[in-house]
Design a protein around this motif. Structure first.
Motif, short mmCIF file in Angstrom:
data_model
loop_
_atom_site.label_atom_id
_atom_site.label_comp_id
_atom_site.label_asym_id
_atom_site.label_seq_id
_atom_site.Cartn_x
_atom_site.Cartn_y
_atom_site.Cartn_z
N ASN A 1 0.83 -1.20 0.00
CA ASN A 1 0.00 0.00 0.00
C ASN A 1 0.86 1.26 0.00
OD1 ASN A 1 -1.53 2.17 1.97
ND2 ASN A 1 -2.91 1.19 0.50
N GLN A 2 1.92 1.27 0.80
CA GLN A 2 2.79 2.44 0.82
C GLN A 2 3.58 2.59 -0.49
OE1 GLN A 2 2.86 4.90 3.31
NE2 GLN A 2 0.98 3.73 3.65
N TYR A 3 3.78 1.51 -1.21
CA TYR A 3 4.38 1.61 -2.54
C TYR A 3 3.42 2.32 -3.48
CZ TYR A 3 6.35 0.34 -7.06
OH TYR A 3 6.86 0.39 -8.33
N LEU A 4 2.15 1.97 -3.41
CA LEU A 4 1.15 2.62 -4.25
C LEU A 4 1.02 4.11 -3.92
CD1 LEU A 4 -1.64 -0.13 -4.19
CD2 LEU A 4 0.00 0.34 -6.02
N HIS A 5 1.32 4.48 -2.67
CA HIS A 5 1.25 5.88 -2.25
C HIS A 5 2.57 6.63 -2.47
CE1 HIS A 5 -2.50 4.68 -0.25
NE2 HIS A 5 -2.78 5.97 -0.17
N GLY A 6 3.56 5.96 -3.06
CA GLY A 6 4.81 6.64 -3.36
C GLY A 6 5.73 6.82 -2.18
N VAL A 7 5.52 6.05 -1.12
CA VAL A 7 6.36 6.17 0.07
C VAL A 7 7.36 5.02 0.15
CG1 VAL A 7 6.39 6.30 2.60
CG2 VAL A 7 4.56 7.41 1.30
N TYR A 8 6.89 3.81 -0.01
CA TYR A 8 7.76 2.63 0.01
C TYR A 8 8.59 2.59 -1.27
CZ TYR A 8 9.04 -2.35 0.34
OH TYR A 8 9.73 -3.54 0.42
N ALA A 9 9.90 2.42 -1.11
CA ALA A 9 10.82 2.27 -2.25
C ALA A 9 10.75 3.45 -3.21
CB ALA A 9 10.54 0.96 -2.98
N ASN A 10 10.67 4.67 -2.65
CA ASN A 10 10.60 5.85 -3.52
C ASN A 10 11.97 6.46 -3.80
OD1 ASN A 10 11.29 7.19 -1.17
ND2 ASN A 10 9.38 8.36 -1.00
N GLY A 11 13.02 5.80 -3.32
CA GLY A 11 14.37 6.28 -3.59
C GLY A 11 14.83 7.41 -2.71
N SER A 12 14.09 7.73 -1.67
CA SER A 12 14.46 8.84 -0.79
C SER A 12 15.72 8.52 -0.01
CB SER A 12 13.31 9.17 0.17
OG SER A 12 12.99 8.04 0.97
N ALA A 13 16.48 9.57 0.28
CA ALA A 13 17.71 9.41 1.07
C ALA A 13 17.37 9.26 2.55
CB ALA A 13 18.61 10.60 0.85
N ARG A 14 18.30 8.72 3.30
CA ARG A 14 18.14 8.64 4.75
C ARG A 14 18.43 10.02 5.35
NH1 ARG A 14 19.28 3.79 8.36
NH2 ARG A 14 21.28 4.76 8.78
N THR A 15 17.45 10.51 6.09
CA THR A 15 17.62 11.76 6.81
C THR A 15 17.09 11.57 8.22
OG1 THR A 15 15.45 12.57 6.07
CG2 THR A 15 17.37 13.15 4.72
N ASP A 16 17.39 12.48 9.11
CA ASP A 16 16.91 12.40 10.48
C ASP A 16 15.41 12.69 10.54
OD1 ASP A 16 19.33 11.68 11.48
OD2 ASP A 16 19.84 13.66 12.30
N HIS A 17 14.70 11.89 11.33
CA HIS A 17 13.27 12.07 11.53
C HIS A 17 13.00 12.08 13.03
CE1 HIS A 17 12.04 11.26 7.30
NE2 HIS A 17 13.15 10.54 7.31
N THR A 18 12.08 12.92 13.46
CA THR A 18 11.67 12.93 14.85
C THR A 18 10.47 12.02 15.03
OG1 THR A 18 12.46 15.20 15.15
CG2 THR A 18 10.90 14.36 16.78
N ILE A 19 10.61 11.08 15.95
CA ILE A 19 9.59 10.06 16.20
C ILE A 19 9.10 10.19 17.64
CG2 ILE A 19 9.08 7.58 16.13
CD1 ILE A 19 9.89 8.81 13.41
N PRO A 20 7.79 10.28 17.91
CA PRO A 20 6.72 10.22 16.93
C PRO A 20 6.59 11.52 16.14
CG PRO A 20 5.78 10.66 19.09
CD PRO A 20 7.25 10.41 19.29
N THR A 21 6.19 11.40 14.90
CA THR A 21 5.91 12.55 14.06
C THR A 21 4.44 12.89 14.22
OG1 THR A 21 7.59 11.76 12.50
CG2 THR A 21 6.06 13.45 11.72
N PHE A 22 4.16 14.10 14.66
CA PHE A 22 2.78 14.45 14.94
C PHE A 22 2.02 14.77 13.67
CE2 PHE A 22 4.86 15.10 18.99
CZ PHE A 22 3.95 14.53 19.87
N ASP B 1 -3.31 15.51 16.54
CA ASP B 1 -2.60 14.57 17.41
C ASP B 1 -2.51 15.14 18.82
OD1 ASP B 1 -0.86 12.62 18.42
OD2 ASP B 1 0.20 12.46 16.51
N ASP B 2 -3.06 14.41 19.79
CA ASP B 2 -3.08 14.91 21.17
C ASP B 2 -2.13 14.15 22.09
OD1 ASP B 2 -4.38 12.51 21.25
OD2 ASP B 2 -6.20 13.25 22.25
N ARG B 3 -1.18 13.43 21.52
CA ARG B 3 -0.25 12.69 22.36
C ARG B 3 0.72 13.62 23.08
NH1 ARG B 3 2.12 8.40 18.13
NH2 ARG B 3 1.81 10.22 16.78
N THR B 4 1.14 13.18 24.24
CA THR B 4 2.15 13.93 25.00
C THR B 4 3.25 12.95 25.42
OG1 THR B 4 0.88 13.61 27.03
CG2 THR B 4 0.56 15.69 25.84
N PRO B 5 4.08 12.54 24.47
CA PRO B 5 5.10 11.54 24.79
C PRO B 5 6.12 12.07 25.79
CG PRO B 5 5.49 12.48 22.63
CD PRO B 5 4.16 13.01 23.08
#
Length: 514
Positions: A178-199, A203-207
């Motif tokens: 499904n994420q391949y169909l949405h252009g996210v899986y295997a889209n050739g993007s480079a590895r960059t830093d991500h903040t997890i969780p990404t709000f 989103d009402d979480r308070t991690p």
């Protein structure tokens, strides 16, 4: 729900929600948890060096706890249950998911009564459909009319397993059609830093803390879903990954961010076993549930693809850890590691439910048990729920029959209260009178590693010690079946080959009641 579940790729503005970015969380190395979990090897090591190093490798506490489970369960459940496929396409209509009779308590009772200690749910299979209320995809139970979009199979599963005394495992597929169909899986993007969780919007979480980890666009998607699963459903005891790639063109391969995924799991679920594309447990190499005759827990490994623990020899090599195997793997091996085998197999021909299939016979399951648990491995048996959301009645009956059969194969240990004498490499038991024996169970104290390379079991008959059977490795569990019962009062096991001093903690003698 107010929270958007659309696929979300983090932007700089979205990351600002968490405030100032925290330093990246360093990936915990095995050496940080136990310096003996893996030991480096080099091309300069002699064969004697390799054996010495192998004898020094020790399991972690989580690996010892996992090995003691013996029988674990897999539950393949999702859109494939309703489409009849084994590998989904990712463009399924979520409304096809309609388990109107879902009863996870029934699952738990059947597994408990079948002798299982842990169960793993396919929270996400390769199609990308998830069985909980995720914020990061529309391909989920939240988009189905089942329970008005409020259903949560993972919640029900986790609660039921704990209610009936089973540990909780999750399978989150790295592949995602499904994420391949949405252009996210295997889209050739480079590895960059991500903040997890990404709000996301609403989103009402308070991690209590967030994590800055490197990943591709899809790697971040997986990190966010792992964060949800590992923080919102109670303690998770096993996280199960495979290495499957999506059915995509060869030039579109997604390189998985194993180092970041492992880091997040270790931080959020420090006691969880990470299998089988993971550092704690390896796949045995087949889907028939069968271990090798001599299955070593100490094997040569190499690291590939952002920290993934991988085989130094072929995954299905007939010999994974003998002296010859250690030498053969030396040119590519980075470490010798405690990496025990898990034997996966389905009770039916398919992994998902198909109405035209029937469960394996008790005889088949018992044979698998002796060739997995009886060979220093853990059995992972898949029992797929049906379209009602129940374990099928024939499968439930077979699980109970399977447990009863194993109990008859290994009833009372005749040597439990016997007089026992021990010396280096030798245990002798006196049963007090002659008894018939046709099953023998042995175990090493794996806290001291896996050392035994060969042994012989003997019975004293007519005043002389006579060989009854012999075999190779022992490890955490070795069960030997004699072709015919042997009657004797005094029995002994002699270690005839060992890498270092071995300590046996079990020498059980049984007379089956089959």
């Amino acid at each position: 729900m107010a929270v958007s579940r659309r696929v979300f790729v983090a932007t700089a503005a979205a990351l600002a929600v968490t405030g100032a970015a925290r330093p990246a969380l360093a990936a915990p190395t095995p050496a940080a948890e136990d310096p003996r979990y893996r030991i480096p090897v080099s091309p300069d090591d002699t064969p004697a060096d390799l054996v010495r190093k192998a004898s020094q490798v020790r399991p972690t506490a989580r690996q010892i706890a996992w090995q003691r489970l013996e029988r674990t369960a897999f539950l393949h459940f999702g859109v494939n249950t309703f489409t009849g496929l084994e590998w989904g396409t990712g463009d399924e209509d979520p409304d096809v998911f309609q388990p109107t009779g879902l009863d996870t308590d029934q699952w738990a009772r059947a597994l408990r009564d079948g002798g299982f200690k842990l169960a793993i749910l396919t929270v996400k299979h390769h199609d990308g459909f998830v069985l909980y209320q995720s914020r990061y995809t529309d391909h989920s139970v939240a988009s189905s009319s089942w329970r008005d979009g409020q259903g949560d199979v993972l919640r029900s599963f986790a609660d039921s397993m704990r209610r009936y005394g089973l540990k909780v495992g999750v399978y989150v597929s790295p592949a995602d059609e499904n994420q391949y169909l949405h252009g996210v899986y295997a889209n050739g993007s480079a590895r960059t830093d991500h903040t997890i969780p990404t709000f996301v919007e609403g989103d009402d979480r308070t991690p209590s803390r967030s994590y800055t980890l490197p990943g591709t666009d899809y790697g971040a998607h997986m990190l966010n879903q792992l964060y949800e699963v590992l923080t919102e459903y109670g303690p998770i005891d096993e996280v199960w990954f495979d290495g499957a790639q999506g059915r995509i063109p060869p030039d579109k391969v997604e390189k998985y961010d194993w180092d970041s995924w492992y880091t997040l799991v270790r931080s959020l679920a420090p006691d969880a076993t990470v299998a089988v594309s993971g550092p704690d447990v390896r796949w045995v190499g087949n889907e028939g549930g069968l271990a090798r005759e001599d299955e070593w827990s100490v094997v040569p490994v190499q690291e590939k693809d952002y920290g993934r623990t991988d085989y130094a020899l072929a995954y299905d090599a007939p010999d994974m850890g003998s002296r010859d195997a250690l030498v053969k793997a030396q040119p590519v091996a980075d470490h010798l590691q405690w990496w025990p085998a898990e034997c996966d197999v389905s009770i039916r021909d398919g992994w998902f439910y198909h109405a035209d299939q029937q469960p394996k016979s008790v005889e088949q399951l018992t044979d698998i048990y002796f060739r997995s648990v009886g060979r220093n491995s853990v059995l992972l048996l898949n029992i797929p729920p049906d379209t009602e959301g129940l374990l099928p009645a024939p499968d439930v009956a077979r699980l109970r029959e399977f447990r009863e059969r194993v109990d008859r194969e290994l009833p009372e240990d005749l040597a439990r209260d016997a007089r026992r004498t021990t010396s280096p490499g030798l245990i002798t038991v006196d049963l007090g009178r002659e008894r018939e024996v046709d099953r023998i169970r042995l175990a090493e104290d794996i806290r001291l590693g896996q050392q035994v390379e060969s042994f012989v079991v003997e019975a004293q008959r007519d005043g002389a010690w006579t060989e009854v059977t012999r075999a190779g490795v022992i490890g955490a569990s070795r069960i030997l079946l004699l072709a015919a019962p042997v009657r004797a009062r005094r029995w002994r096991v002699r270690v005839t080959g060992s890498r270092a001093s071995a300590r046996l903690v079990e020498f059980g003698l049984y007379r089956s009641r089959v």
